[in-house]
Write a protein that holds these residues in place. Structure first.
Motif, short mmCIF file in Angstrom:
data_model
loop_
_atom_site.label_atom_id
_atom_site.label_comp_id
_atom_site.label_asym_id
_atom_site.label_seq_id
_atom_site.Cartn_x
_atom_site.Cartn_y
_atom_site.Cartn_z
N ARG A 4 30.24 41.03 87.25
CA ARG A 4 31.61 41.52 87.10
C ARG A 4 32.27 41.52 88.47
N PRO A 5 33.57 41.21 88.51
CA PRO A 5 34.25 41.17 89.81
C PRO A 5 34.53 42.58 90.33
N ARG A 26 41.24 42.38 101.98
CA ARG A 26 40.73 42.61 100.64
C ARG A 26 40.16 41.32 100.07
N TYR A 27 38.99 41.45 99.46
CA TYR A 27 38.32 40.28 98.88
C TYR A 27 37.55 40.71 97.64
N THR A 28 37.18 39.75 96.83
CA THR A 28 36.51 40.00 95.56
C THR A 28 35.11 39.40 95.59
N VAL A 33 25.70 42.92 86.58
CA VAL A 33 25.89 44.02 85.63
C VAL A 33 24.53 44.40 85.06
N PRO A 34 24.14 45.67 85.17
CA PRO A 34 22.84 46.07 84.63
C PRO A 34 22.82 45.92 83.11
#
Length: 289
Positions: A4-5, A26-28, A33-34
């Motif tokens: 997930r982002p 800012r960066y993504t 995801v568990p």
């Protein structure tokens, strides 16, 4: 693997017209995801359904018991009293939940809940019997029993009993914390009582801590012992001066011994004055001299 982002930020240098400042960049990033915890999902769903069934059982039994009681009293009072039948065992279940880590403490609310449930079931069955619908009365009573049994299963699953040694440790910690909590109220009560004694003593012009001394013995009272170091100091009523003023008064009167100053302070200002407080004031007076 699913991801997930997630947006994050960091400080980076940025230069404009030769002047550099640290600004947010800012960066993504993609984070894994568990996997879904199906055990927790199922337990949550079971708990929610059990809560819904409790609400249904309360409505059913309240309607039945309220109609039964309305035969001898007004309807509002009858239905208000009917709610108490189910609320009793529901509250016992809530207390049992709070004591889920302590089987010994959970036993009492569990047994009380069973008793309250039995009374509610008898009341529902009685309503059906008086209405000439014995089968419906029995089935209606069983509804509350099924709901209570379901909640007992859910509570047993949530409960996490401790081993014997850990339980003893928890009991000792609980007792220690309970003692500290009790002392808060006790200290407040003692402080209030001492304040009333002091106020009464001030109103009557007497000292609350004066004790008669046996005759024929040398006492610490300056008036009865002319050789006492405080004999030249004339005390006033307790509480009419501060500890600092009492220390200064003693020093001005020629008293230098710390114990003698402490006795004087306790006599004229604060019966509970501490030696450390008197020593601190004495040091301040010596520095300012």
């Amino acid at each position: 693997m699913k991801t997930r982002p997630v947006q994050r930020s960091r400080l980076v240098p940025h230069t404009v017209n030769g002047k550099t400042e640290m600004v947010l960049d800012r960066y993504t990033v993609e984070v894994p995801v568990p996997p879904r915890d199906w055990d927790r999902t199922v337990l949550t769903a079971v708990t929610a359904v059990a809560g819904l069934l409790v609400a249904i059982a309360v409505v059913w039994s309240t309607a039945s018991i309220g109609d039964l009681l309305s035969r001898v009293t007004i309807a509002p009072a009858a239905y208000a009293a009917a709610v108490a039948f189910d609320l009793a065992w529901i509250l016992c279940m809530a207390v049992e939940w709070l004591a889920r880590y302590d089987p010994a403490r959970a036993a009492l609310p569990r047994n009380m809940g069973h008793g309250a449930l039995a009374v509610a079931m008898v009341a529902v069955g009685t309503h059906g019997w008086l209405a000439g619908q014995e089968a419906i009365g029995i089935i209606g009573a069983v509804v509350s029993g099924i709901v209570k049994a379901l909640w007992t299963v859910v509570l047993r699953h949530h409960a996490k009993p401790l081993d014997d040694k850990t339980q003893q440790w928890v009991d000792k910690q609980r007792a220690e914390a309970g003692g500290e909590l009790a002392m808060v109220s006790i200290n407040r009560e003692l402080t209030r009582a001492r304040g009333l004694v002091s106020a009464e003593a001030l109103a009557l012009g007497t000292s609350p801590d004066t004790n008669p001394e046996p005759s024929g013995q040398v006492t610490d009272d300056p008036d009865s012992n002319p050789e006492h170091p405080d004999a030249e100091v004339h005390p006033i009523r307790p509480g009419t001066m501060t500890t600092r003023d009492a220390v200064r008064n003693a020093v001005d009167s020629g008293i230098r011994d710390e114990d003698a100053v402490l006795r004087y302070v306790r006599q004229v200002a604060d019966p509970d004055a501490k030696l450390s407080t008197v020593e601190r004031y004495l040091r301040g007076l010596r520095r300012s001299a």
